[in-house]
Design an enzyme around this catalytic site. Structure first.
Site, PDB file in Angstrom:
ATOM      1  N   LYS A 189      -6.279  11.036   2.267  1.00 31.43           N
ATOM      2  CA  LYS A 189      -7.387  10.342   2.926  1.00 31.43           C
ATOM      3  C   LYS A 189      -7.501   8.987   2.246  1.00 31.43           C
ATOM      4  O   LYS A 189      -8.426   8.749   1.476  1.00 31.43           O
ATOM      5  CB  LYS A 189      -8.720  11.091   2.738  1.00 31.43           C
ATOM      6  CG  LYS A 189      -8.713  12.570   3.081  1.00 31.43           C
ATOM      7  CD  LYS A 189      -8.828  13.420   1.859  1.00 31.43           C
ATOM      8  CE  LYS A 189      -8.936  14.898   2.137  1.00 31.43           C
ATOM      9  NZ  LYS A 189      -8.415  15.469   3.317  1.00 31.43           N
ATOM     10  N   ASP A 220      -5.039  -5.019   2.849  1.00 31.11           N
ATOM     11  CA  ASP A 220      -4.307  -6.236   2.441  1.00 31.11           C
ATOM     12  C   ASP A 220      -3.363  -5.992   1.260  1.00 31.11           C
ATOM     13  O   ASP A 220      -3.112  -6.919   0.480  1.00 31.11           O
ATOM     14  CB  ASP A 220      -5.300  -7.360   2.090  1.00 31.11           C
ATOM     15  CG  ASP A 220      -5.995  -7.898   3.341  1.00 31.11           C
ATOM     16  OD1 ASP A 220      -5.460  -7.707   4.453  1.00 31.11           O
ATOM     17  OD2 ASP A 220      -7.079  -8.485   3.190  1.00 31.11           O
ATOM     18  N   HIS A 239      -2.443  15.607   4.015  1.00 30.69           N
ATOM     19  CA  HIS A 239      -3.844  15.809   3.621  1.00 30.69           C
ATOM     20  C   HIS A 239      -4.457  14.595   2.902  1.00 30.69           C
ATOM     21  O   HIS A 239      -5.619  14.634   2.494  1.00 30.69           O
ATOM     22  CB  HIS A 239      -3.918  17.054   2.713  1.00 30.69           C
ATOM     23  CG  HIS A 239      -5.268  17.679   2.622  1.00 30.69           C
ATOM     24  ND1 HIS A 239      -5.956  17.783   1.438  1.00 30.69           N
ATOM     25  CD2 HIS A 239      -6.067  18.228   3.566  1.00 30.69           C
ATOM     26  CE1 HIS A 239      -7.118  18.383   1.656  1.00 30.69           C
ATOM     27  NE2 HIS A 239      -7.212  18.665   2.934  1.00 30.69           N
TER      28      HIS A 239
END
Lengths: 215, 215
Positions: free
Chosen positions: A143, A148, A141
């Site tokens: 996000k 870099d 779940h």
């Protein structure tokens, strides 16, 4: 007299040094993080994605999606993505663009949501981007994205057009290396856990059933 | 000779000052934020919630949920909650406990998810906690809490047992007042937008339909 001059000199040097350090601190705080709230107004993102001015009838100018795209497109070496749902065509194009520039991309998604309508997982996989997914009952779940290995983009926003255009959402851009490192470590752990070499194609229960049936 | 002594003195003073400033910076970084990853192992949270040792058969000790509860229970004056889904009984008890201590609580939830199974919204509302929800087509998808207007708890985690115990999730605890203020401002905006006085019970389209029917 010399003592007085040197004392003044010391005072002035300290003041300059303190001022410089505080300024650096302020500057680092103000650039350390950015907060982007959604829903985003719908704007043309061609200029960001194609690199050329666009004259389409969509509004041109700043938007939450535009700000997120700018942050993602800043990747020069690597982009580690850990996304519950990924179906935004603009963000998909941004990732493909980075891939074509040679940025090393890794994508972790949730198994149940990777085939949702408009999913970007197929196109990205076909382009040669390595994708891994969970095999658990729970959802993958997260996000978040790590640019870099230096900038963390995280929050409540799934990378879907519905979320971008209609939901109340937040995205936090974190440049505090200590925090970025914690997320990097978690990404590496998840990437290794979801290594296809570790997949099991039968649950333990099913296996026992087969063994029982054969015995 | 005096010059040499003073030069050394200046050097030593600068070194001490720099050391102190860098130490402060490190200290502020290490306390500025905490990252909590889920799923959480299942542990007894009675000691945190009831304030007394517990001898139940559940494991006792640290867990991700325990760390989150500790952060929420630190509220002394106010707790502003902006939660897509809220059904965790432990977090519900923590909020009720704070309410009984006189902490000023406000809760914003998503209209579509506030009646999910085990929702804490009903019990909290009945206890006298003001609750507001969206009236939009999109989701109120935030998952953040602001403790005493000073600490932001945000991330991917919905406050549900399923998410806490089975999902890969992150929670970020941010004490950077600049970031906290940005979320506070967004909370106040949402709280005002979702003021029941602003609710409309017919869409503009339906209203026009009625007016047309009456005209």
């Amino acid at each position: 007299m010399l003592r007085v001059v040197l004392a003044f000199g010391l005072g002035a040097a300290l003041e300059v040094l303190l001022g410089w350090l505080l300024k650096r601190r302020r500057a680092s705080l103000s650039t350390a993080s950015e907060v982007i709230f959604f829903p985003s107004r719908v704007t043309c993102t061609e200029e960001l994605l194609a690199g050329a001015p666009c004259v389409c009838p969509l509004p041109h100018g700043e938007s939450a999606l535009g700000r997120l795209l700018v942050r993602v497109l800043e990747a020069r070496r690597s982009l580690d993505l850990c996304l519950f749902a990924f179906s935004s065509p603009q963000l998909g194009r941004a990732v493909l663009l980075l891939h074509s520039r040679g940025v090393r991309i890794r994508l972790v998604v949730d198994a149940d949501y990777m085939a949702l309508r408009g999913s970007q997982v197929g196109p990205l996989r076909r382009a040669g981007i390595p994708v891994r997914h969970d095999q658990d009952q729970g959802y993958m779940h997260h996000k978040f994205a790590i640019v870099d290995k230096k900038v963390l983009i995280t929050g409540s926003l799934n990378w879907t057009t519905q979320a971008i255009q209609t939901n109340q959402e937040n995205v936090l851009v974190v440049e505090d290396q200590a925090v970025v490192n914690i997320f990097l470590e978690e990404f590496e752990k998840i990437w290794e856990n979801y290594n296809p070499a570790n997949y099991t194609f039968f649950s333990k229960h099913e296996k026992t059933g087969i063994e029982n049936a054969q015995s």
